[in-house]
Design an enzyme around this catalytic site. Structure first.
Site, PDB file in Angstrom:
ATOM      1  N   GLU A  43       0.798  -1.237   0.000  1.00 35.09           N
ATOM      2  CA  GLU A  43       0.000   0.000   0.000  1.00 35.09           C
ATOM      3  C   GLU A  43       0.827   1.281   0.000  1.00 35.09           C
ATOM      4  OE1 GLU A  43      -3.112  -1.502   3.096  1.00 35.09           O
ATOM      5  OE2 GLU A  43      -4.031   0.155   2.006  1.00 35.09           O
ATOM      6  N   ASP A 275       6.128  -4.271 -11.627  1.00 43.74           N
ATOM      7  CA  ASP A 275       5.372  -3.895 -10.422  1.00 43.74           C
ATOM      8  C   ASP A 275       5.157  -5.160  -9.591  1.00 43.74           C
ATOM      9  OD1 ASP A 275       3.708  -2.623  -8.560  1.00 43.74           O
ATOM     10  OD2 ASP A 275       1.908  -2.965  -9.758  1.00 43.74           O
TER      11      ASP A 275
HETATM   12  N1  LIG Z   1      -4.095  10.219  -1.318  1.00 41.99           N
HETATM   13  C1  LIG Z   1      -3.170   9.459  -1.875  1.00 41.99           C
HETATM   14  N2  LIG Z   1      -3.443   8.161  -2.106  1.00 41.99           N
HETATM   15  C2  LIG Z   1      -2.466   7.416  -2.675  1.00 41.99           C
HETATM   16  C3  LIG Z   1      -1.197   7.932  -3.030  1.00 41.99           C
HETATM   17  N3  LIG Z   1      -0.463   6.919  -3.572  1.00 41.99           N
HETATM   18  C4  LIG Z   1      -1.259   5.841  -3.574  1.00 41.99           C
HETATM   19  N4  LIG Z   1      -2.459   6.129  -3.029  1.00 41.99           N
HETATM   20  C5  LIG Z   1      -3.582   5.212  -2.792  1.00 41.99           C
HETATM   21  O1  LIG Z   1      -3.128   4.207  -1.910  1.00 41.99           O
HETATM   22  C6  LIG Z   1      -3.760   2.965  -2.203  1.00 41.99           C
HETATM   23  C7  LIG Z   1      -2.698   1.884  -2.358  1.00 41.99           C
HETATM   24  O2  LIG Z   1      -1.898   2.159  -3.492  1.00 41.99           O
HETATM   25  P1  LIG Z   1      -1.309   0.974  -4.406  1.00 41.99           P
HETATM   26  O3  LIG Z   1      -0.653   1.640  -5.579  1.00 41.99           O
HETATM   27  O4  LIG Z   1      -2.330  -0.051  -4.659  1.00 41.99           O
HETATM   28  O5  LIG Z   1      -0.183   0.385  -3.432  1.00 41.99           O
HETATM   29  P2  LIG Z   1       0.864  -0.785  -3.743  1.00 41.99           P
HETATM   30  O6  LIG Z   1       2.187  -0.324  -3.231  1.00 41.99           O
HETATM   31  O7  LIG Z   1       0.812  -1.164  -5.172  1.00 41.99           O
HETATM   32  O8  LIG Z   1       0.312  -1.951  -2.819  1.00 41.99           O
HETATM   33  P3  LIG Z   1       0.577  -3.543  -2.971  1.00 41.99           P
HETATM   34  O9  LIG Z   1       0.151  -3.926  -4.340  1.00 41.99           O
HETATM   35  O10 LIG Z   1      -0.251  -4.184  -1.897  1.00 41.99           O
HETATM   36  O11 LIG Z   1       2.034  -3.747  -2.730  1.00 41.99           O
HETATM   37  C8  LIG Z   1      -4.592   3.220  -3.476  1.00 41.99           C
HETATM   38  O12 LIG Z   1      -5.935   3.401  -3.105  1.00 41.99           O
HETATM   39  C9  LIG Z   1      -4.030   4.500  -4.058  1.00 41.99           C
HETATM   40  O13 LIG Z   1      -4.993   5.265  -4.750  1.00 41.99           O
HETATM   41  C10 LIG Z   1      -0.938   9.318  -2.738  1.00 41.99           C
HETATM   42  O14 LIG Z   1       0.150   9.853  -2.977  1.00 41.99           O
HETATM   43  N5  LIG Z   1      -1.950  10.008  -2.160  1.00 41.99           N
HETATM   44 MG   LIG Z   2       0.269  -2.923  -6.106  1.00 44.02          MG
END
Ligand SMILES: Nc1nc2c(ncn2[C@@H]2O[C@H](COP(=O)(O)OP(=O)(O)OP(=O)(O)O)[C@@H](O)[C@H]2O)c(=O)[nH]1
Ligand SMILES: [Mg+2]
Length: 418
Positions: A43, A275
């Site tokens: 996340e 990714d």
């Molecule tokens: N407000 C805000 N939300 C963010 C930001 N970056 C990511 N998000 C939110 O955080 C959540 C998780 O982001 P992901 O891109 O799915 O995270 P990840 O690192 O790929 O997670 P995993 O696949 O579990 O490893 C999503 O709902 C995004 O929209 C940011 O800079 N600001």
């Molecule tokens: Mg992811």
């Protein structure tokens, strides 16, 4: 014969020339292939950065993608509503609870009359112990909430228990709404809307002051970051003809469980972007992708300093990110790999600083609780883990903001191609 030899020599020379040419081409091809790995804990925003690269350098999203993301967004909405209701029970917050009506001073007087009492652990709040807010944080373990009492959490739990004792809970429109949400299925088929009665139920509970207070305590349980942005926009998102915009897609959340490779051509150079899933169970899949990596973008959720890991509900997310970075940054295979840290979610970090002290979780932090000092502190903590003393670049990012990411990615390309 002489002719024959020279023909052979000529053929050999020609063959050698061909090989040279092929080698040169191969070299050129590898030079023009950049392998970029997106790493970081769960996340932190890796897939969101990949979505941005797709929007900025790829072909973007077609209708088919948007229809699929619609299902994701509706599922995110139901997940958020159910999570909030569960948290209300765990944290013992009654519907209608309004923290602004709690007379903290009066509670403290009552406490002093009754003798020191810490009922936080019993009342469903995190932390345990008795140190007051003004006392030195001697006993603070990095990443854990310092032991201080929260009178508002205690008042919420007290009124929850009072209502339970009078048998007055579980009746009224909010409880009806909760029952509808609990009974709603989690998933939706393509094109299937959330039923109107469920949407109305979610809208009703989301407006409740107790639920809003529970939302503000989201660091004590697991709630996805898009909760407020989606629940504040229910009419549009739950309309039967809703088609997600690029921004909706960026805000949506799906945990990554398979490593994906996406290719982009940027200024004639092919970028192969990988990714990965960041949750602990996903990390054992990473190693086979570590060969010939030109650059790593390591994602940190800078707003996560008061949050606990999804995986064990106890480790602080920032501590987890620091430990993971120590192993990536000092990995022998990455000695010569360009390393860029994205200190991400700066928008949520700014908002959190308004209510949550960094020093409550990171006792070595002595600076003011503001953006400039706090962001510099966390960046320095990551940079100080670098044993090889190689150059590590840091950017402060807002991954859901395309304009900001476009600028950052342009700088990152320069770094990688240097
Ligand atoms: N407000 C805000 N939300 C963010 C930001 N970056 C990511 N998000 C939110 O955080 C959540 C998780 O982001 P992901 O891109 O799915 O995270 P990840 O690192 O790929 O997670 P995993 O696949 O579990 O490893 C999503 O709902 C995004 O929209 C940011 O800079 N600001
Ligand atoms: Mg992811």
């Amino acid at each position: 014969m002489g002719n024959c030899v020279s023909a052979e020599a000529a053929a050999a020379a020609a063959a050698s020339k061909e090989i040279d040419k092929a080698l040169k081409l191969e070299l050129k091809a590898t030079e023009q292939n950049i392998k970029l790995l997106l790493l970081g804990a769960g996340e932190t925003g890796k897939s969101t950065v990949l979505k941005q690269i797709k929007l900025i350098h790829g072909t973007g999203y077609v209708d088919e993608d948007r229809i699929a993301y619609r299902v994701t967004i509706l599922t995110n909405i139901i997940t958020c509503a159910k999570t909030l209701l569960n948290a209300m029970e765990v944290l013992k917050i009654p519907f209608g609870f309004d923290p602004s009506t709690v007379d903290v001073a009066q509670l403290q007087v009552l406490d002093s009359m009754a003798g020191a009492d810490d009922s936080r652990s019993e009342t469903g709040s995190v932390g345990e112990g008795e140190a007051g807010e003004d006392e030195p944080k001697k006993d603070v373990v990095e990443g854990q909430l310092s032991k201080h009492d929260d009178p508002i959490a205690r008042a919420a739990a007290q009124s929850y228990l009072d209502l339970l004792n009078t048998g007055e809970t579980q009746v009224g429109p909010l409880w009806d709404a909760a029952a509808i949400i609990h009974a709603s299925p989690m998933g939706f088929g393509i094109g299937e809307p959330i039923p109107k009665n469920v949407v109305d139920a979610i809208a009703l509970i989301w407006r409740d002051s107790g639920v809003q207070y529970c939302y503000r305590r989201a660091n004590e349980y697991q709630l996805i970051d898009c909760c407020a942005v989606f629940l504040n926009d229910l009419d549009r998102l739950c309309h039967p003809t809703f088609m997600p915009t690029d921004q909706d897609i960026l805000n949506s959340r799906v945990m990554t469980t398979t490593i994906s490779e996406t290719k982009f051509k940027i200024e004639g150079i092919i970028f192969r972007v990988f990714d990965v899933g960041g949750q602990r169970s996903e990390r054992k899949k990473w190693a086979p992708y570590f060969d010939d990596i030109n650059a790593i973008i390591y994602l940190v959720a800078i707003n996560s300093y008061d949050q606990i890991c999804f995986e064990d509900n106890s480790t602080n997310r920032m501590v987890e990110s620091l430990n993971l970075f120590a192993s990536i940054c000092n990995h022998p295979m990455f000695k010569k790999t360009a390393m860029i840290i994205f200190m991400n979610k700066i928008d949520l970090f700014r908002a959190k600083l308004e209510t949550t002290l960094i020093s409550d979780y990171f006792p070595t932090y002595e600076g003011p609780n503001d953006y400039d000092n706090g962001s510099e502190y966390f960046a320095t903590r990551f940079l100080s883990l670098n044993k090889y003393e190689k150059k590590i670049y840091v950017h402060f990012t807002w991954a859901t903001d395309t304009k900001q990411i476009k600028t950052v990615l342009a700088i990152v390309n320069q770094i990688i191609l240097r």
